[in-house]
Scaffold this motif. Structure first.
Motif, short mmCIF file in Angstrom:
data_model
loop_
_atom_site.label_atom_id
_atom_site.label_comp_id
_atom_site.label_asym_id
_atom_site.label_seq_id
_atom_site.Cartn_x
_atom_site.Cartn_y
_atom_site.Cartn_z
N VAL A 176 0.85 -1.20 0.00
CA VAL A 176 0.00 0.00 0.00
C VAL A 176 0.88 1.24 0.00
CG1 VAL A 176 -0.25 0.10 2.53
CG2 VAL A 176 -2.03 1.08 1.06
N VAL A 177 0.36 2.28 -0.61
CA VAL A 177 1.10 3.54 -0.71
C VAL A 177 1.09 4.29 0.63
CG1 VAL A 177 -0.85 5.03 -1.41
CG2 VAL A 177 1.43 5.49 -2.30
N ILE A 178 2.22 4.98 0.88
CA ILE A 178 2.31 5.90 2.02
C ILE A 178 2.72 7.24 1.43
CG2 ILE A 178 3.43 6.42 4.22
CD1 ILE A 178 2.27 3.76 4.55
N PHE A 193 5.99 6.51 -0.89
CA PHE A 193 6.63 5.22 -0.62
C PHE A 193 5.55 4.13 -0.73
CE2 PHE A 193 8.35 8.68 1.82
CZ PHE A 193 9.71 8.61 1.59
N VAL A 194 6.00 2.89 -0.86
CA VAL A 194 5.06 1.77 -0.76
C VAL A 194 5.64 0.81 0.28
CG1 VAL A 194 4.14 -0.28 -1.94
CG2 VAL A 194 4.06 1.95 -3.07
N VAL A 195 4.79 0.33 1.18
CA VAL A 195 5.24 -0.67 2.15
C VAL A 195 4.38 -1.93 2.01
CG1 VAL A 195 6.04 1.07 3.80
CG2 VAL A 195 3.73 0.14 4.02
N ASP A 202 -8.27 1.49 -0.29
CA ASP A 202 -8.86 0.27 -0.82
C ASP A 202 -8.65 0.16 -2.33
OD1 ASP A 202 -9.67 -0.58 1.62
OD2 ASP A 202 -11.59 0.49 1.52
N LYS A 203 -8.41 1.29 -3.00
CA LYS A 203 -8.17 1.25 -4.45
C LYS A 203 -6.70 1.01 -4.77
CE LYS A 203 -11.98 4.05 -6.14
NZ LYS A 203 -12.34 5.36 -6.72
N CYS A 204 -5.83 1.24 -3.81
CA CYS A 204 -4.38 1.11 -4.06
C CYS A 204 -3.94 -0.34 -3.97
CB CYS A 204 -3.61 1.95 -3.03
SG CYS A 204 -1.82 1.73 -3.13
N ASN A 205 -3.20 -0.78 -4.99
CA ASN A 205 -2.65 -2.15 -4.93
C ASN A 205 -1.12 -2.14 -4.77
OD1 ASN A 205 -1.75 -1.35 -7.41
ND2 ASN A 205 -2.55 -3.09 -8.56
N GLY A 206 -0.57 -0.95 -4.46
CA GLY A 206 0.87 -0.87 -4.22
C GLY A 206 1.71 -1.02 -5.46
N CYS A 207 1.17 -0.65 -6.62
CA CYS A 207 1.90 -0.85 -7.89
C CYS A 207 3.19 -0.04 -7.97
CB CYS A 207 0.99 -0.52 -9.07
SG CYS A 207 0.70 1.25 -9.28
N SER A 208 3.27 1.03 -7.22
CA SER A 208 4.47 1.90 -7.08
C SER A 208 4.65 2.93 -8.20
CB SER A 208 5.76 1.08 -6.88
OG SER A 208 6.27 0.62 -8.12
N ILE A 209 3.74 2.99 -9.15
CA ILE A 209 3.88 3.95 -10.26
C ILE A 209 4.00 5.39 -9.75
CG2 ILE A 209 2.62 5.00 -12.19
CD1 ILE A 209 1.58 2.19 -12.85
N CYS A 210 3.24 5.73 -8.73
CA CYS A 210 3.22 7.11 -8.27
C CYS A 210 4.53 7.54 -7.61
CB CYS A 210 2.05 7.35 -7.32
SG CYS A 210 2.01 6.20 -5.92
N ILE A 211 5.35 6.59 -7.17
CA ILE A 211 6.59 6.95 -6.45
C ILE A 211 7.47 7.87 -7.31
CG2 ILE A 211 8.76 6.07 -5.52
CD1 ILE A 211 7.30 3.62 -4.54
N ALA A 244 -0.91 10.37 -11.81
CA ALA A 244 -0.06 9.19 -12.06
C ALA A 244 -0.77 7.88 -11.75
CB ALA A 244 1.20 9.29 -11.20
N CYS A 245 -1.72 7.89 -10.85
CA CYS A 245 -2.28 6.63 -10.37
C CYS A 245 -3.31 6.05 -11.36
CB CYS A 245 -2.95 6.83 -9.01
SG CYS A 245 -3.69 5.28 -8.42
N PRO A 246 -3.05 4.86 -11.89
CA PRO A 246 -3.98 4.27 -12.87
C PRO A 246 -5.25 3.73 -12.23
CG PRO A 246 -2.14 2.78 -12.45
CD PRO A 246 -1.87 4.01 -11.66
N ARG A 247 -5.28 3.64 -10.91
CA ARG A 247 -6.43 3.06 -10.23
C ARG A 247 -7.32 4.11 -9.55
NH1 ARG A 247 -5.80 -2.52 -9.40
NH2 ARG A 247 -7.15 -2.43 -7.58
N GLY A 248 -6.98 5.38 -9.73
CA GLY A 248 -7.80 6.42 -9.13
C GLY A 248 -7.78 6.40 -7.61
N ALA A 249 -6.65 6.01 -7.04
CA ALA A 249 -6.58 5.92 -5.57
C ALA A 249 -6.42 7.28 -4.90
CB ALA A 249 -5.44 4.99 -5.16
N PHE A 250 -5.96 8.27 -5.65
CA PHE A 250 -5.90 9.64 -5.09
C PHE A 250 -7.25 10.31 -5.34
CE2 PHE A 250 -1.50 8.59 -5.55
CZ PHE A 250 -0.83 9.32 -4.58
S1 SF4 Z 1 0.91 2.61 -5.54
FE1 SF4 Z 1 -0.13 2.43 -7.54
S2 SF4 Z 1 -2.29 2.06 -7.05
FE2 SF4 Z 1 -1.28 2.84 -5.17
S3 SF4 Z 1 -1.64 5.05 -5.23
FE3 SF4 Z 1 0.36 4.68 -6.20
S4 SF4 Z 1 -0.07 4.49 -8.40
FE4 SF4 Z 1 -2.03 4.28 -7.29
#
Ligand code: SF4
Ligand code: SF4
Length: 165
Positions: A28-30, A84-86, A66-75, A45-51
Motif C-alpha cells: 500500500v502507498v504511504i 513510498f510503498v510498504v 482500498d483502491k491502491c494495490n501498491g503498484c508503485s507507479i506514483c513513487i 499518475a495513479c492508474p487506479r484512481g486511488a488519489f
Molecule cells: S501505488 Fe499504484 S495504485 Fe497505489 S496510489 Fe500509487 S499508483 Fe495508485
C-alpha cells in the motif's frame, strides 16, 4: 515537526498512515506529503484512481487505500520524493519498502545497504530486492528493499556500504 526541522512529527505521520488493517492486507502507498503546496502529479499518475480529486492545487493528497494495490507507479512521479510503498506481507520476518532514489551510483539487486530514518539516522540494514529505472521514470529510480518488519514504518532512505561511500 516538518516546518520546524524538515522531519514530520508522530502526529503528522499518523494523519498520512493507512489503517493497521489495511497495512496487514498487502502493499500500500504511504504519501508523506504533509504541507499544502501547489503540486498534484501524484493524482494523475495513479492508474487506479486511488488519489481523491484535489479540491485545489494546494490541497494535500488524500488516498482511498482500498483502491491502491501498491503498484508503485506514483513513487517516481512525485517531485517531492514523498511517496513510498510498504508491504507487511512480504515474508514472515521482513517487509518490503519501495522508495524513490535519485543518487548515483544506483544500488544493485542483492546488495546489503544501511537503512536510514527520516532524520537520516542509521537504523539497521536491508537487502535490495529490485531496482526499477525506466526512461519513463525520468531518473527517479524505485528501489525495493527488504527490511525487518520492526523498521518498515521508520526506514525511508538507504545508504550504500561500498568502499569510499
Ligand atoms: S501505488 Fe499504484 S495504485 Fe497505489 S496510489 Fe500509487 S499508483 Fe495508485
Ligand atoms: S506529487 Fe508528491 S509532493 Fe506533489 S502533491 Fe503529490 S505527494 Fe505531494
Amino acid at each position: 515537526m516538518l516546518k520546524n526541522n524538515g522531519v514530520p512529527s508522530r502526529e503528522e505521520l499518523t494523519e498520512v498512515k493507512p489503517s493497521r488493517e489495511r497495512l496487514q492486507q498487502g502493499p500500500v502507498v504511504i504519501v508523506e506529503c504533509i504541507q499544502e503546496i501547489p503540486c498534484d502529479p501524484c493524482y494523475y499518475a495513479c492508474p487506479r484512481g486511488a488519489f481523491y480529486p484535489f479540491s485545489d492545487i494546494n490541497s494535500k493528497p488524500e488516498i482511498d487505500y482500498d483502491k491502491c494495490n501498491g503498484c508503485s507507479i506514483c513513487i517516481a512521479n512525485c517531485p517531492g520524493l514523498a511517496v513510498f510503498v510498504v508491504d507487511f506481507t512480504y515474508s514472515e520476518e521482513e517487509g518490503l519498502l519501495q522508495i524513490p532514489y535519485e543518487l548515483t551510483p544506483l544500488p544493485e539487486k542483492g546488495e546489503e545497504v544501511v537503512t536510514l530514518n527520516r532524520s537520516g539516522e542509521e537504523i539497521g540494514t536491508g537487502r535490495v530486492v529490485k531496482v526499477l529505472n525506466t526512461k519513463k521514470q525520468d531518473r527517479t529510480a524505485i528501489v525495493s528493499v527488504a527490511v525487518p518488519k520492526e523498521i518498515l514504518m521508520e526506514a525511508r532512505h538507504i545508504k550504500l556500504r561500498r568502499e569510499g561511500q
